[in-house]
Design an enzyme around this catalytic site. Sequence first.
Site, PDB file in Angstrom:
ATOM      1  N   THR A  32      43.942  37.853  35.842  1.00  0.00           N
ATOM      2  CA  THR A  32      45.063  37.762  36.692  1.00  0.00           C
ATOM      3  C   THR A  32      45.286  36.165  36.947  1.00  0.00           C
ATOM      4  OG1 THR A  32      43.956  39.274  38.218  1.00  0.00           O
ATOM      5  CG2 THR A  32      45.237  37.801  39.750  1.00  0.00           C
ATOM      6  N   ASP A  88      40.221  28.421  36.818  1.00  0.00           N
ATOM      7  CA  ASP A  88      40.629  27.058  37.561  1.00  0.00           C
ATOM      8  C   ASP A  88      40.021  26.076  37.056  1.00  0.00           C
ATOM      9  OD1 ASP A  88      42.231  28.447  39.605  1.00  0.00           O
ATOM     10  OD2 ASP A  88      40.437  29.514  39.842  1.00  0.00           O
ATOM     11  N   GLY A 101      43.239  32.896  42.314  1.00  0.00           N
ATOM     12  CA  GLY A 101      44.078  33.980  42.680  1.00  0.00           C
ATOM     13  C   GLY A 101      43.323  35.138  43.558  1.00  0.00           C
ATOM     14  N   GLU A 107      37.527  40.264  38.559  1.00  0.00           N
ATOM     15  CA  GLU A 107      37.311  39.363  37.306  1.00  0.00           C
ATOM     16  C   GLU A 107      35.812  39.181  36.803  1.00  0.00           C
ATOM     17  OE1 GLU A 107      39.204  35.678  38.612  1.00  0.00           O
ATOM     18  OE2 GLU A 107      41.066  36.503  38.228  1.00  0.00           O
TER      19      GLU A 107
HETATM   20  C1  5RP Z   1      42.690  34.429  39.704  1.00  0.00           C
HETATM   21  C2  5RP Z   1      41.991  33.418  38.909  1.00  0.00           C
HETATM   22  C3  5RP Z   1      42.828  33.090  37.934  1.00  0.00           C
HETATM   23  O1  5RP Z   1      42.220  33.072  36.533  1.00  0.00           O
HETATM   24  C4  5RP Z   1      42.948  31.249  37.870  1.00  0.00           C
HETATM   25  O2  5RP Z   1      43.124  30.938  39.322  1.00  0.00           O
HETATM   26  C5  5RP Z   1      43.775  30.606  36.864  1.00  0.00           C
HETATM   27  O3  5RP Z   1      45.090  30.849  37.223  1.00  0.00           O
HETATM   28  P1  5RP Z   1      46.302  30.240  36.508  1.00  0.00           P
HETATM   29  O4  5RP Z   1      46.265  30.632  35.267  1.00  0.00           O
HETATM   30  O5  5RP Z   1      47.475  30.752  37.433  1.00  0.00           O
HETATM   31  O6  5RP Z   1      46.268  28.788  36.537  1.00  0.00           O
HETATM   32  O7  5RP Z   1      40.736  33.269  38.683  1.00  0.00           O
HETATM   33  O8  5RP Z   1      41.606  34.834  40.367  1.00  0.00           O
END
Ligand code: 5RP
Length: 230
Positions: A32, A88, A101, A107
Site C-alpha cells: 500500500t 516509511d 498509509g 502489511e
Molecule cells: C502504508 C505504508 C507505506 O508502505 C508507506 O507509508 C510508504 O508509503 P509511500 O510509498 O507512499 O512513501 O506502510 O501503510
Amino acid sequence: MDQDALKRSVADAALALVEPHLESDMVLGIGTGSTANLFIEGLAKLAHRFDGAVASSEGSAERLRAIGVPVYDLNAVDRIEYYVDGADECNADLQLIKGGGAALTREKIVAAVANTFICIADESKWVPTLGAFPLPVEVIPMARSHVARELVKLGGDPILREGVTTDNGNVILDVYNFSIPQPLAMEEKINAITGVVCNGLFAHRPADRLLLGGVDGVKEFRRPASSLDS
Ligand code: 5RP
C-alpha cells in the site's frame, strides 16, 4: 530527479526483479502507498503471467482489480512467493517502519506469509536509527487512552491520527520523538500493551530485499536465503 521519479525507478526495478520468476499459479502480495501504486501500475502489463494477488489494503485491492488482477482473500491462499511494498523508514538491517498509509496490520500479515519481502523505497527513507518518522500503532478504539499512556512510559509522544479508521475498524496512534535503537525489543514491548493490534516496526520480519532509489540509480540490499537467489 524528484521523489516521484525515484519511487518509479524502484517500482520498475522490482518489476524487473520479479518478472523472470512469475509463474501461472503464483500469487503475489501487494502493499500500500504511492510507491506500491507505481508497482501496481507497472504490473498491468504482466497481469496474464501470474494467478492473482493478496492486497494489504482495500485501496490496493481496487487498483489491482482495475488492471485485471484477481484479488484473493489471504485465507484462500497457502503460499505467497513475493510481497512488494514500500516503507516509511528503513535501516541497514532492512528493518522498517511502516504504516504511514494506515495499512500496517495487513502489511505485517502479508509479509509474515510471504517467502520473499521486497521493499521498495526512495533514499529519503534510509536512516541510521529508526524513529525519525512517527511510529504508527494500530489500536482498538476503546483502548486508545490506555495505550497512549503506556507509550508515554516507553518514552514516546503518541498523537491520535485524526479522521482515520483502518480497514480493520481501528484507530492509529502516531508516536513522535521516539528514537528506536533496539527495534526488536521495542516491537515486542509495544505488542505487549493490551489494546495494541499491531505496531509499524518490521524488525522481527524485516525485508529480504531492499531496492533503494537514489540520484545515482537503484541500490539493492539483501538478507541471505531469499527465493530470488535460486
Ligand atoms: C502504508 C505504508 C507505506 O508502505 C508507506 O507509508 C510508504 O508509503 P509511500 O510509498 O507512499 O512513501 O506502510 O501503510
